[in-house]
Design a protein around this motif. Structure first.
Motif, PDB file in Angstrom:
ATOM      1  N   VAL A  85       0.842  -1.198   0.000  1.00  0.00           N
ATOM      2  CA  VAL A  85       0.000   0.000   0.000  1.00  0.00           C
ATOM      3  C   VAL A  85       0.879   1.250   0.000  1.00  0.00           C
ATOM      4  O   VAL A  85       0.654   2.180  -0.784  1.00  0.00           O
ATOM      5  N   VAL A  86       1.901   1.270   0.848  1.00  0.00           N
ATOM      6  CA  VAL A  86       2.818   2.412   0.905  1.00  0.00           C
ATOM      7  C   VAL A  86       3.521   2.603  -0.439  1.00  0.00           C
ATOM      8  O   VAL A  86       3.761   3.732  -0.863  1.00  0.00           O
ATOM      9  N   SER A  87       3.809   1.512  -1.120  1.00  0.00           N
ATOM     10  CA  SER A  87       4.534   1.611  -2.392  1.00  0.00           C
ATOM     11  C   SER A  87       3.737   2.350  -3.461  1.00  0.00           C
ATOM     12  O   SER A  87       4.315   2.884  -4.407  1.00  0.00           O
ATOM     13  N   MET A  88       2.432   2.383  -3.322  1.00  0.00           N
ATOM     14  CA  MET A  88       1.602   3.076  -4.301  1.00  0.00           C
ATOM     15  C   MET A  88       1.473   4.580  -4.011  1.00  0.00           C
ATOM     16  O   MET A  88       1.145   5.356  -4.909  1.00  0.00           O
ATOM     17  N   ALA A  89       1.711   4.989  -2.782  1.00  0.00           N
ATOM     18  CA  ALA A  89       1.522   6.392  -2.392  1.00  0.00           C
ATOM     19  C   ALA A  89       2.353   7.370  -3.225  1.00  0.00           C
ATOM     20  O   ALA A  89       1.821   8.401  -3.663  1.00  0.00           O
ATOM     21  N   PRO A  90       3.631   7.095  -3.481  1.00  0.00           N
ATOM     22  CA  PRO A  90       4.408   8.089  -4.241  1.00  0.00           C
ATOM     23  C   PRO A  90       3.830   8.404  -5.622  1.00  0.00           C
ATOM     24  O   PRO A  90       3.752   9.567  -6.010  1.00  0.00           O
ATOM     25  N   SER A  91       3.416   7.387  -6.359  1.00  0.00           N
ATOM     26  CA  SER A  91       2.868   7.673  -7.689  1.00  0.00           C
ATOM     27  C   SER A  91       1.508   8.353  -7.592  1.00  0.00           C
ATOM     28  O   SER A  91       1.145   9.144  -8.463  1.00  0.00           O
ATOM     29  N   LEU A  92       0.774   8.078  -6.513  1.00  0.00           N
ATOM     30  CA  LEU A  92      -0.523   8.721  -6.335  1.00  0.00           C
ATOM     31  C   LEU A  92      -0.389  10.158  -5.838  1.00  0.00           C
ATOM     32  O   LEU A  92      -1.365  10.919  -5.860  1.00  0.00           O
ATOM     33  N   ILE A  93       0.798  10.534  -5.413  1.00  0.00           N
ATOM     34  CA  ILE A  93       1.115  11.933  -5.111  1.00  0.00           C
ATOM     35  C   ILE A  93       1.714  12.598  -6.356  1.00  0.00           C
ATOM     36  O   ILE A  93       1.353  13.712  -6.714  1.00  0.00           O
ATOM     37  N   ALA A 108       6.685  17.378  -0.480  1.00  0.00           N
ATOM     38  CA  ALA A 108       6.023  16.689   0.635  1.00  0.00           C
ATOM     39  C   ALA A 108       6.074  15.178   0.440  1.00  0.00           C
ATOM     40  O   ALA A 108       6.279  14.427   1.404  1.00  0.00           O
ATOM     41  N   GLY A 109       5.927  14.719  -0.797  1.00  0.00           N
ATOM     42  CA  GLY A 109       6.014  13.286  -1.077  1.00  0.00           C
ATOM     43  C   GLY A 109       7.375  12.718  -0.729  1.00  0.00           C
ATOM     44  O   GLY A 109       7.476  11.619  -0.169  1.00  0.00           O
ATOM     45  N   PHE A 110       8.440  13.457  -1.044  1.00  0.00           N
ATOM     46  CA  PHE A 110       9.791  12.995  -0.694  1.00  0.00           C
ATOM     47  C   PHE A 110       9.965  12.933   0.823  1.00  0.00           C
ATOM     48  O   PHE A 110      10.577  12.003   1.352  1.00  0.00           O
ATOM     49  N   VAL A 111       9.422  13.910   1.527  1.00  0.00           N
ATOM     50  CA  VAL A 111       9.509  13.916   2.993  1.00  0.00           C
ATOM     51  C   VAL A 111       8.754  12.721   3.566  1.00  0.00           C
ATOM     52  O   VAL A 111       9.265  12.003   4.431  1.00  0.00           O
ATOM     53  N   VAL A 112       7.543  12.496   3.081  1.00  0.00           N
ATOM     54  CA  VAL A 112       6.730  11.379   3.584  1.00  0.00           C
ATOM     55  C   VAL A 112       7.430  10.042   3.347  1.00  0.00           C
ATOM     56  O   VAL A 112       7.486   9.188   4.241  1.00  0.00           O
ATOM     57  N   MET A 113       7.986   9.859   2.166  1.00  0.00           N
ATOM     58  CA  MET A 113       8.680   8.589   1.891  1.00  0.00           C
ATOM     59  C   MET A 113       9.906   8.425   2.765  1.00  0.00           C
ATOM     60  O   MET A 113      10.173   7.338   3.262  1.00  0.00           O
ATOM     61  N   ARG A 114      10.637   9.509   2.973  1.00  0.00           N
ATOM     62  CA  ARG A 114      11.830   9.389   3.821  1.00  0.00           C
ATOM     63  C   ARG A 114      11.434   9.077   5.257  1.00  0.00           C
ATOM     64  O   ARG A 114      12.077   8.261   5.929  1.00  0.00           O
TER      65      ARG A 114
END
Length: 150
Positions: A77-85, A103-109
């Motif tokens: 589920v987490v793996s899909m978040a970056p492309s959905l951002i 913000a997406g880079f911060v969230v992933m880090r």
């Protein structure tokens, strides 16, 4: 810091991956005015691609685990978040898109640093990702700042 040949290669490739970020961010300031918009669009597109790539890393980690338990499903589920951002960020005004991508880079880090996110990742990867994310965020700040001085 990066002891093995594999991690040295990852470091070199990671730094090479920063070149479009740094080059496009610089071009938003230094290119002729007619090309600055192109540089901004190129920066945002590359940022979206790389953010999506980070999701792919998480998908790969999840697939390498033998079980299909909660940890694997959560990571998928987490793996899909970056492309959905990343993809919707490209449809926003470029300033809003730059903020969303940053913000997406911060969230992933933050996820990679969490107890769940860091489990199978080697220490060299964590150090590399911190360094790369810092540079990526500085580049985003430069592009965002460019909008503020126009």
């Amino acid at each position: 810091m990066f002891a093995t040949g594999f991690s040295r290669l990852a470091l070199a490739l990671g730094f090479a991956g920063l070149l479009p970020f740094v080059g496009a961010a610089m071009a938003t300031w230094l290119a002729p005015v007619a090309w600055q918009g192109v540089a901004i669009n190129a920066f945002l597109a590359y940022s979206a691609v790389i953010l999506s790539f980070l999701g792919g890393v998480q998908w790969g980690v999840a697939m390498s685990w033998p079980s299909s338990g909660h940890d694997v499903m959560a990571r998928l589920v987490v793996s899909m978040a970056p492309s959905l951002i990343a993809w919707p960020a490209l449809m926003l005004h470029p300033l809003s898109g730059a903020w969303a991508l940053a913000a997406g880079f911060v969230v992933m880090r933050l996820y990679e640093l969490s107890r769940e996110g860091r489990q199978p990742l080697p220490a060299w990867y964590q150090r590399l990702r911190t360094l790369l994310t810092l540079v990526v965020l500085i580049c985003h700040a430069a592009v965002i700042w460019r909008f503020m001085v126009v």
